[in-house]
Write a protein that holds these residues in place. Structure first.
Motif, PDB file in Angstrom:
ATOM      1  N   ARG A  83       0.925  -1.262  -0.104  1.00 26.00           N
ATOM      2  CA  ARG A  83       0.141  -0.200   0.014  1.00 26.00           C
ATOM      3  C   ARG A  83       0.818   1.123  -0.226  1.00 26.00           C
ATOM      4  NH1 ARG A  83      -5.016   1.428   4.056  1.00 26.00           N
ATOM      5  NH2 ARG A  83      -5.393   3.293   3.564  1.00 26.00           N
ATOM      6  N   LEU A  94       7.086   3.903  -1.268  1.00 26.11           N
ATOM      7  CA  LEU A  94       7.459   3.901   0.163  1.00 26.11           C
ATOM      8  C   LEU A  94       8.207   5.239   0.703  1.00 26.11           C
ATOM      9  CD1 LEU A  94      11.003   3.083   0.541  1.00 26.11           C
ATOM     10  CD2 LEU A  94      10.180   1.268  -0.526  1.00 26.11           C
ATOM     11  N   HIS A 108       2.417   4.877   0.624  1.00 21.01           N
ATOM     12  CA  HIS A 108       2.435   5.509   1.832  1.00 21.01           C
ATOM     13  C   HIS A 108       2.091   7.074   1.720  1.00 21.01           C
ATOM     14  CE1 HIS A 108       4.091   2.635   4.902  1.00 21.01           C
ATOM     15  NE2 HIS A 108       3.857   1.900   3.852  1.00 21.01           N
ATOM     16  N   THR A 109       2.510   7.732   0.458  1.00 20.34           N
ATOM     17  CA  THR A 109       1.894   9.235   0.143  1.00 20.34           C
ATOM     18  C   THR A 109       0.983   9.014  -0.911  1.00 20.34           C
ATOM     19  OG1 THR A 109       3.981   9.488  -1.158  1.00 20.34           O
ATOM     20  CG2 THR A 109       4.096   9.812   1.182  1.00 20.34           C
ATOM     21  N   ALA A 122      10.804   9.849  -0.880  1.00 20.67           N
ATOM     22  CA  ALA A 122       9.757   9.007  -1.216  1.00 20.67           C
ATOM     23  C   ALA A 122      10.192   8.234  -2.503  1.00 20.67           C
ATOM     24  CB  ALA A 122       8.262   9.756  -1.456  1.00 20.67           C
ATOM     25  N   THR A 157       3.402   2.324  -6.524  1.00 20.66           N
ATOM     26  CA  THR A 157       3.184   2.665  -5.195  1.00 20.66           C
ATOM     27  C   THR A 157       4.329   3.127  -4.650  1.00 20.66           C
ATOM     28  OG1 THR A 157       2.623   1.468  -3.072  1.00 20.66           O
ATOM     29  CG2 THR A 157       3.980   0.080  -4.587  1.00 20.66           C
ATOM     30  N   TRP A 197      -4.347   0.786   9.499  1.00 23.48           N
ATOM     31  CA  TRP A 197      -3.057   0.891   8.753  1.00 23.48           C
ATOM     32  C   TRP A 197      -2.545   2.446   9.068  1.00 23.48           C
ATOM     33  CZ3 TRP A 197      -1.625   4.349   4.899  1.00 23.48           C
ATOM     34  CH2 TRP A 197      -0.434   3.977   4.202  1.00 23.48           C
ATOM     35  N   ARG A 198      -1.051   2.602   9.179  1.00 27.53           N
ATOM     36  CA  ARG A 198      -0.697   3.641   9.518  1.00 27.53           C
ATOM     37  C   ARG A 198       0.562   3.924   8.437  1.00 27.53           C
ATOM     38  NH1 ARG A 198      -0.874   2.264  15.515  1.00 27.53           N
ATOM     39  NH2 ARG A 198      -0.614   0.451  14.472  1.00 27.53           N
ATOM     40  N   ALA A 199       0.675   5.212   7.866  1.00 28.03           N
ATOM     41  CA  ALA A 199       1.842   5.273   6.927  1.00 28.03           C
ATOM     42  C   ALA A 199       3.284   5.334   7.899  1.00 28.03           C
ATOM     43  CB  ALA A 199       1.610   6.435   6.178  1.00 28.03           C
ATOM     44  N   ASP A 200       4.225   4.780   7.292  1.00 28.91           N
ATOM     45  CA  ASP A 200       5.451   5.051   7.962  1.00 28.91           C
ATOM     46  C   ASP A 200       5.849   6.527   8.152  1.00 28.91           C
ATOM     47  OD1 ASP A 200       5.765   2.081   8.047  1.00 28.91           O
ATOM     48  OD2 ASP A 200       6.844   2.000   6.231  1.00 28.91           O
TER      49      ASP A 200
END
Length: 744
Positions: A199, A676, A201-202, A683, A674, A338-341
């Motif tokens: 998924r 990270l 992240h931004t 990013a 996608t 779910w939480r973004a890093d």
């Protein structure tokens, strides 16, 4: 002593005893080097991060746990200190199932342990009390024995037995358990983490990639026992196959549990093992149940066969007590979240531990989720060891950012893009683009399109670029080679020239360009993150009753008017030398003249309890609509600018009506993007799915292959010709070259 400190204390004592007793002739395994220990730590950290259920809903700062552990792991002088440093990181989870194993719990320790504890041979150790050793075959008289028993003891102790014993016991329990029940037993399912792709992240969620907690359906065990409930006692140890059936019976008051050594709910969890070197192994929880493990009696763990079986004696004592009905203790587990890093944008030059966090995060995401890892030219496992010193020893923000860029370039994926760090923008690895497009023709960087003339006054098609801010442009392009990637050589050259002209958004630069007259002149231009879209009419008619459609300009709302206008033409030229505007789904129904259902095959990585790198495969259906079919011939113009959705357009039309490709191979980079995030606000975008032709042929790193090769030339561009379009029109007249590949 606190419960938190006790496992560390016992672990340390066990390791000290192990290392002290590991004298010749059996030498202790060598302590891995500092870098090797960090590599092991990286793999363990990733397995926990992406497969441990607690991190899917609990507030655990797993980054901080790693940051704290790194210096301790590096400083460890022996196996005991190394194990303790790793264990301290795992303590952040507060999960007894996820831990560094004691030496006697590892395969090496088990193999060298003393003989097995004694197991009672008497099936009736007391009057009307039946003892069933589930590691041994059950006799034919089992039903008759159960009918006359007033209490049943089930021996599931597996310590010291062969490695197959727990599986044998688990199966035997399935046969015996229904015969003990006089009422239905509702056994809950277990819950595990499930990642379908990675998924973003931004980026906005695309609906394809997601992370979730999956709970398996429980089972109902139908009763086959007779009479009233009788005392049932399970005899367990730390190797027993403790599962939901045993725990549910205990939670509902249908059974009691005696353990040799203290057990916890980790005994019933599915786990994976991670090698740490130095003979050390860590286990990582993969599942959880809403049923707690509560023992009625805990006895010391036995290691040798001599002496009385105190566990059996305690079981006989419990067997004399009547069965007590209790309320079920099933626990409702919290929902997933779910939480973004954390990107730590303020850390443009992260501290050493956070730089290694970036490395570990990048390596694990690619290792577990990158669908094209099998197409990479380099060994990704080796990349972890190679880049450890690069990240650890980076002297400033620039060296750190360049290490990230160089490592990401190993993916050989045209979707790989970095942004968010000023040092990347300074060098053109990230940031804004020039307002004109450059392709390499006849070995030279040539302007082939001007997107925003106002942002680059004096730039014209056909000019050859030679310098940037007074320095050779080729020199800047060469400097970028370690940090920019693409799926094949031609696409890489295109990206390199574009990045050689890139820089911070809104910044200006001066290029030296040479016109047809041979004069070198200097032109100032302004960079932008959002290049101007192509302008002009999206379609036109030729004299040969052939329609031309520029798919980089065509909008979805214009598709229906297009086919109304072109319905009487004999052919269409679809120009896909660039990126489309989402017209593929509106366009395809007009062109699906074949009886086909699918346009492409998709696969994405699945990370779950069952598989650390499984695959989910599906066929993408061609979009359908009640529209009139266009039955003329179609050709599509392609080159290295044809990327991602543009290539998917080609796949769909190839399947729909056999569209002919004319030009040069496309970029070979497809699969929903996608991303990270890494410390320093970086990013990293990459392809999230493996996309193939409808028949399964590879697309990534190959591209759409033209049936008719055509490539523009510098002379053609300067004379105002579109040689690829001309070749397509000749082909449609029946005069074109149908050879695959460039002319020899």
């Amino acid at each position: 002593m606190s419960r938190t400190l006790l496992p560390r204390f016992l672990l340390t004592l066990g390791l000290v005893a192990w290392t002290a007793s590991a004298a010749p002739p059996t030498a202790a395994p060598a302590l891995p080097s500092s870098e090797e220990r960090l590599a092991h730590l990286a793999r363990l950290w990733g397995q926990v991060k992406y497969r441990h259920p607690a991190l899917a809903y609990k507030d655990i700062d797993w980054d901080a746990a790693l940051v704290a552990a790194i210096p301790q792991v590096e400083a460890a002088g022996d196996a005991a200190a190394y194990a303790q440093a790793v264990q301290e990181m795992l303590e952040a989870l507060k999960d007894p199932a996820t831990r560094v194993l004691r030496p006697d719990e590892t395969p090496e320790g088990t193999a060298s342990s003393a003989q097995s504890p004694a197991r009672a041979s008497d099936r009736w150790p007391a009057k009307e009390v039946l003892l069933l050793d589930l590691s041994a075959p059950q006799p034919e008289t089992l039903r008759a024995d159960l009918a006359k028993a007033k209490a049943i003891l089930l021996d599931l102790r597996a310590r010291g037995l062969d490695a197959q014993a727990p599986e044998v016991m688990w199966r035997a329990l399935g046969d015996v358990l229904p015969l003990l029940l006089t009422q239905s037993l509702q056994v809950p399912g277990e819950r595990t983490v499930f990642h379908s792709g990675y998924r973003a992240h931004t980026l906005p969620p695309n609906g394809r990639f997601n992370s979730s907690l999956l709970t398996t359906s429980g089972e109902v065990i139908a009763p086959r026992g007779q009479g009233k409930p009788r005392p049932v006692i399970f005899l367990l140890d730390d190797q027993s196959p403790v599962d939901a059936r045993v725990l549910t019976m205990k939670a509902q008051g249908l059974a009691q549990i005696i353990t040799e050594g203290r057990l916890d709910d980790g005994a019933s969890a599915e786990k994976t093992r991670v090698e740490l070197g130095a003979g050390l192994v860590a286990t990582v929880r993969l599942s959880e149940l809403g049923v707690p493990l509560r023992a009625d009696a805990v006895l010391p763990r036995r290691a040798r066969s001599e002496g009385k079986d105190e566990t059996l004696q305690k079981a006989l004592e419990l067997a004399r007590k009547p069965v007590r009905k209790v309320k079920s203790r099933e626990v409702e587990l919290p929902p997933g979240r779910w939480r973004a890093d954390a990107a730590y944008p303020e850390m443009t030059y992260p501290g050493r531990e956070y730089r290694l966090l970036a490395l570990f995060r990048l390596w694990n995401v690619v290792e577990l989720f990158y669908p094209y890892k099998h197409l990479m030219d380099s060994d990704w496992d080796g990349a972890l060891r190679t880049f450890l010193p690069r990240f650890a020893q980076a002297k400033d923000a620039a060296q750190y950012a360049l290490a990230v860029a160089e490592m990401s370039a190993l993916l050989r994926d045209g979707h790989v893009t970095l942004h968010g760090h000023p040092e990347l923008e300074k060098r053109g690895i990230a940031g804004g683009f020039a307002p004109f497009e450059v392709m390499e023709l006849d070995g030279k960087p040539v302007v082939v399109r001007v997107g925003d003339a106002a942002a680059a006054p004096g730039i014209k098609k056909g000019q050859v670029l030679e310098t940037l801010d007074g320095q050779p442009l080729a020199q800047r392009m060469e400097a970028l080679k370690p940090y920019v990637t693409a799926s094949h050589a031609a696409a890489l050259r295109y990206r390199l020239w574009a990045r050689a002209l890139s820089g911070p958004d809104g910044s200006q630069a001066t290029v030296g360009v040479r016109d047809t007259d041979g004069q070198l002149k200097q032109v100032r231009f302004t960079r932008s993150l959002r290049p101007a879209p192509p302008s002009g009419d999206p379609w036109r008619l030729s004299q040969d009753n052939v329609g031309y459609v520029d798919l980089t300009r065509l909008m979805p709302a214009e598709v229906a008017p297009l086919f109304e206008k072109m319905k009487s033409t004999r052919a269409l030229v679809l120009d896909m030398r660039g990126y489309p505007n989402g017209t593929l789904w509106a366009l395809t129904p007009y062109l699906t003249t074949r009886k086909v259902r699918y346009g492409a095959v998709f696969e994405r990585n699945v990370v779950s309890a069952g598989e650390s790198t499984g695959r989910y495969k599906f066929h993408e259906e061609l979009p359908q609509a009640n529209v009139p079919l266009y039955r003329g011939r179609t050709v599509m113009l392609i080159d290295e600018r044809t990327i991602s959705q543009a290539e998917l357009t080609g796949l769909f039309l190839e399947a729909a009506n056999g569209t002919t490709f004319i030009g040069t191979p496309s970029a070979g980079a497809n699969g929903d993007v996608t991303n990270l995030v890494l410390p320093g606000g970086i990013a990293l975008l990459f392809s999230g799915e493996d996309v193939r032709h409808a028949d399964g042929r590879q697309l990534q790193r190959v591209g759409l292959k033209p049936q008719v090769y055509a490539r523009p030339t510098l002379a053609g561009i300067r004379s105002g010709k579109d040689e690829v379009l001309e070749q397509a029109l000749e082909f449609l007249r029946g005069q074109g070259n149908s050879a695959v590949g460039p002319p020899r």
